[in-house]
Design a protein around this motif. Structure first.
Motif, short mmCIF file in Angstrom:
data_model
loop_
_atom_site.label_atom_id
_atom_site.label_comp_id
_atom_site.label_asym_id
_atom_site.label_seq_id
_atom_site.Cartn_x
_atom_site.Cartn_y
_atom_site.Cartn_z
N ALA A 156 7.54 -1.08 -5.42
CA ALA A 156 7.36 0.36 -5.30
C ALA A 156 5.93 0.68 -4.87
CB ALA A 156 7.68 1.04 -6.63
N GLU A 157 4.97 -0.02 -5.46
CA GLU A 157 3.58 0.21 -5.08
C GLU A 157 3.35 -0.19 -3.63
OE1 GLU A 157 0.48 -0.73 -7.70
OE2 GLU A 157 1.21 0.95 -8.91
N ALA A 158 3.98 -1.29 -3.23
CA ALA A 158 3.81 -1.73 -1.85
C ALA A 158 4.46 -0.75 -0.88
CB ALA A 158 4.42 -3.12 -1.66
N THR A 216 6.16 -3.56 -8.49
CA THR A 216 5.29 -4.12 -7.44
C THR A 216 5.77 -3.67 -6.06
OG1 THR A 216 4.98 -6.02 -8.86
CG2 THR A 216 4.32 -6.25 -6.57
N GLY A 240 4.00 2.37 -1.15
CA GLY A 240 3.13 3.54 -1.09
C GLY A 240 3.22 4.45 -2.29
N ILE A 241 3.88 3.99 -3.36
CA ILE A 241 3.99 4.84 -4.55
C ILE A 241 2.82 4.54 -5.48
CG2 ILE A 241 5.36 5.22 -6.63
CD1 ILE A 241 7.82 4.66 -4.80
#
Lengths: 267, 602
Positions: free
Chosen positions: B462-464, B460, B466-467
């Motif tokens: 990591a996605e935040a 989570t 920008g991945i």
């Protein structure tokens, strides 16, 4: 105020089954503003943040950034220019401090698999630039000396700072801070205030959730109050502090002597 | 004497340290000497231990163990010229070496008694070896050892009452050596390593291999405690290119040490297994995706290569040159990686593991059914695709330089040394392994690799940051599949036949998904050398334990449990993993420079 609008939230509603966690919230953040978001526990502040950053897909409403509506995907939101920190620190615990910040650079770099294997001059230049930028951010947050430590081994306050450095690495125009001073002592809170002002001086707008009222009123140009998913008031310090609904939400309604609760209890 | 935090330096057996040291040295000398005596009366026990004046078979291992103990003991007398073997100055290394020698000796004695039926089969030489090795051990237990204070025992030694500390002593500062000498040291270390590994591979009976493993394990522990391993690792980090080169030179030298194809075939299969394990390490170790059906990609590569190999059983009647066959295998594997990954990678954690397990089985069952009766005729079902011809690299001419065709199935003579079929494939596979190592090292330490690790740590977050989680996980899946497919193309040609049953989830022998995962976890997640070492051990142990017949799997399981109990972070741990599992053992960062200083001053 005639600053350009950076973030424009219109009618955002988030329902989980029958529960409406966020109800028809509008909010704008202008260029270079620091906006506070306060409210009692469970008011829906973090849910609202998650709606802004794409972690939740809002049931209704739109979030636009610099005039374009954001798709509800976290990585696209970050790429568009909104970075965030988390209420419960979510660092990459087993990566070094520097690596954490480098991960934040992900959206601003393009090097793919092939260039990583070939390691051409372009790759090395981009990698060096990323490192330079990351080290600059670590200097900015005062963590440069600990660049090679594992982030899990940092003390609590520095972990908070590292989360901010990591978020700044994605070159955001707007930074969302979710309770940045939770668990900090007064000195650390003061330092955090300085840091937020320094971030604004870099031209980055800040939207901050906080429970520490002194922190909020020292920092923010405007403050919005969220109670049970609804924004009840928005404005400067005086407006918010004198609003009766805010006092009611935080302290409860004054006892009027004929309340039904007492008679209910007797039954 | 300085002590590291939360440890004490005391003997286990209360003997004054002077006599204890003499006892250790004398015992080790005695053990070494006893290796030259006859241990049993008959050559019925493998290795012929009946000769006076010359060690044989298992006696060589006892001799080696005793000499290492003697060397470390003499080094503790600060004899000039021996100090390098024990830079830490601690005595724990001596104890481990003595344990190794004693374990090897007693294993041999017990094996002789058990196989020949009774203690009566031991000659006086055997008794002498047993007694002297115990005396050495007693002496070593009387030396001042780094131990946990009473009640704070850690690890497996707690159960033995030894309370040995795992903390590495701070080493005195290194004396600067000229660069060529450091390089020479690395080369010598790798030559020794090659010799030791070749010895292990060439063991032709299970008793010898078991004793070899015992000795190797204890010796590595001893040299780690003595600080020699730390010193060598520092050298390796300093001369990274030389180290990598030396490692591959040592690996490439292996077939030249062999007179027949018997063990090069084993080594080739180990390389295939290890390469696939390294590919799996991208998926599991870096990106943190638990894949229980990974062997399917090895199968996809192997089947793809078999179909275009020109085998008469293949329905596609084409015969690709070897480079095209390898590219086909890799490409088809990537396609399957994406096809399987796209629907499954939306799941996380345990759910992903279950779905990949399912896809692994779907592959095997599909291959079984594409037989012409229950499905289209592509793979011949359970019979597989047999008679895959050997790879032939076509001859060509560049600028007047003619490179002749190279048939991997034929014997070739290089510099007077015969290289058989398996040696050819071994060298080809080594190139593939080198390629996979290169890809792993470079990608692992790049923007992509960091994103993978970030996803592993917290998807989570990591996605935040920008991945694009899904895309990067798919990339890890596809790259891992590509590596396995590449190894599969070689495997198809090495084993002549591909059948669906080679690619199951679990079986007694590698490679299969369970073993691959075990190799990664046992070796050390996220590292390069970890899966290579893990795969080698997991391939050799069941193979060499065949003499235990019915108890083979039991013994193998016990070996795994012991390994994981002793080193939960894997044999070659990632620096991060080590911190994770042994946080309590590692002294505070603030404390270490201070102790290092006092140590240097003492």
């Amino acid at each position: 105020m005639t600053t350009t609008t950076l973030l424009d939230v219109r009618g955002v509603t988030m329902r989980f089954g029958g529960l409406t966690a966020v109800n028809q919230v509008d909010l704008t953040v202008g260029q270079g503003e620091i906006i506070g978001l306060i409210g009692p526990n469970g008011a829906g502040k973090t849910t609202f943040f998650n709606c802004l950053t794409g972690l939740y897909v809002p049931t209704e409403g739109t979030v636009s950034y610099r005039g374009t509506i954001l798709p509800p995907k976290p990585h696209l939101v970050t790429r568009a220019g909104i970075a965030r920190t988390f209420q419960n620190i979510r660092l990459f615990a087993n990566m070094t401090v520097l690596e954490n910040v480098l991960v934040g650079r992900h959206t601003r770099t393009r090097e793919g698999l092939l260039s990583a294997v070939l390691r051409g001059p372009g790759y090395r230049r981009a990698e060096a630039e990323s490192r330079e930028k990351a080290m600059e951010l670590l200097e900015f947050t005062g963590l440069a000396a600990k660049a090679d430590h594992l982030s899990r081994n940092l003390p609590y306050g520095e972990q908070r700072k590292l989360e901010i450095a990591r978020a700044l690495a994605s070159d955001p125009g707007l930074l969302l801070l979710d309770e940045p001073t939770a668990g900090m002592n007064p000195q650390e809170t003061r330092a955090a205030e300085e840091l937020v002002f320094a971030i604004r001086d870099r031209g980055i707008s800040v939207l901050v959730i906080e429970h520490d009222m002194r922190f909020i009123f020292n920092l923010c140009d405007r403050t919005a109050v969220l109670v049970q998913g609804q924004k009840i008031v928005e404005g400067d310090r005086e407006t918010v502090q004198s609003d009766e609904r805010v006092i009611t939400a935080y302290l409860g309604a004054p006892f009027d002597g004929t309340g039904s609760t007492a008679s209910e209890a007797e039954k | 004497m300085t002590t590291v935090r939360s440890t004490e330096t005391t003997p286990v057996v209360p003997i004054p340290s002077g006599p204890a040291r003499i006892l250790t040295a004398a015992g080790a000398t005695g053990t070494a000497a006893s290796a030259f005596l006859a241990w049993t009366w008959t050559s019925g026990f493998p290795g012929d231990l009946t000769v006076y004046g010359y060690p044989g078979g298992l006696q060589w291992l006892t001799l080696a163990g005793a000499l290492i103990t003697l060397l470390l003991t003499l080094a503790s007398y600060h004899l000039p010229g021996l100090r390098w073997t024990s830079p830490s100055g601690g005595n724990n290394g001596i104890l481990y070496a003595a344990l190794g020698a004693a374990a090897t000796t007693w294993f041999t004695l017990i094996a002789i008694s058990a196989e020949l039926g009774g203690l009566a089969n031991l000659e006086p030489g055997g008794w002498a070896a047993g007694a002297t090795s115990l005396i050495t051990l007693l002496g070593a237990l009387g030396l001042p050892l780094d131990r946990h204070p009473r009640g704070a025992g850690q690890g497996i030694t707690r159960y033995l009452g030894l309370r040995l500390a795992k903390v590495e002593r701070p080493l005195p500062p290194v004396r600067e050596l000229p660069s060529p000498i450091e390089v020479l040291l690395i080369v010598v270390a790798f030559a020794t390593g090659l010799y030791a590994i070749t010895f292990g591979l060439d063991t032709d009976y299970g008793e010898l291999f078991t004793a070899y493993l015992l000795l190797a394990g204890f010796t590595v522990a001893a040299l780690t405690k003595s600080g020699l391993v730390t010193r060598l690792r520092a050298l390796a980090v300093k001369h990274r290119t030389v180290t990598t080169g030396a490692a591959f030179a040592a690996a490439a030298a292996f077939p030249f040490t062999q007179s027949s194809d018997q063990y090069t075939s084993v080594a080739t299969n180990i390389l295939i297994f290890a390469t696939v394990a390294l590919g799996l390490n991208i998926v599991v170790g870096l990106a943190g995706l638990l894949d229980l059906g990974y062997v399917a990609f090895l199968g996809v590569g192997a089947y793809a290569a078999a179909l275009v190999s020109g085998s008469p059983a293949s329905p596609i009647h084409v015969h690709f040159p070897f480079w095209a066959a390898m590219l086909t295998g890799a490409a088809v594997s990537i396609v399957f990686g994406v096809l399987i990954g796209a629907p499954t990678l939306r799941l996380r954690g345990d759910y992903l593991a279950i779905v990949t397990l399912g896809f692994g089985e779907i592959f095997r069952i599909t291959m079984n059914n594409l037989n012409g009766t229950t499905g289209p005729k592509v793979t011949n079902g359970a019979n597989g695709i047999p008679r895959i011809p050997d790879l032939v690299s076509p001859g060509f001419t560049i600028r007047g330089l003619h490179i002749p065709a190279f048939d991997f199935g034929r014997k070739h003579s290089i510099g007077g040394l015969e290289l058989g079929r398996f040696s050819n494939y071994y060298l080809l596979m080594l190139l593939v392994t080198a390629f996979v190592v290169l890809v792993f090292a470079r990608v692992g330490n790049s923007r992509i690799g960091r994103a993978w690790i970030a996803i592993r740590e917290d998807e989570t977050a990591a996605e935040a940051m920008g991945i694009n989680g899904f895309r990067l996980k798919l990339l890890a899946f596809a790259l891992g599949a590509c590596m396995a497919g590449l190894a599969g193309t070689v495997q198809a040609h090495v084993s002549y036949t591909v059948t669906p049953d080679q690619y199951t989830f679990a079986e007694a022998l590698p490679p299969n998904s369970a073993f691959l995962l075990a190799a990664v976890i046992l070796g050390g997640m996220g590292t390069i050398s970890g899966p290579l070492v893990g795969a080698t051990l997991l391939f050799l142990i069941p193979k060499k334990l065949e003499f235990l017949s019915d108890y083979q799997l039991l013994a193998f399981g016990l070996a795994l449990i012991v390994l994981m109990r002793v080193r939960p972070e894997g044999l070659i741990p990632n620096r991060r993993r080590q911190l994770e599992f042994h946080e309590a053992d590692i002294p505070d960062q603030a404390a270490s420079p201070e102790t290092a200083l006092t140590k240097a001053g003492a």
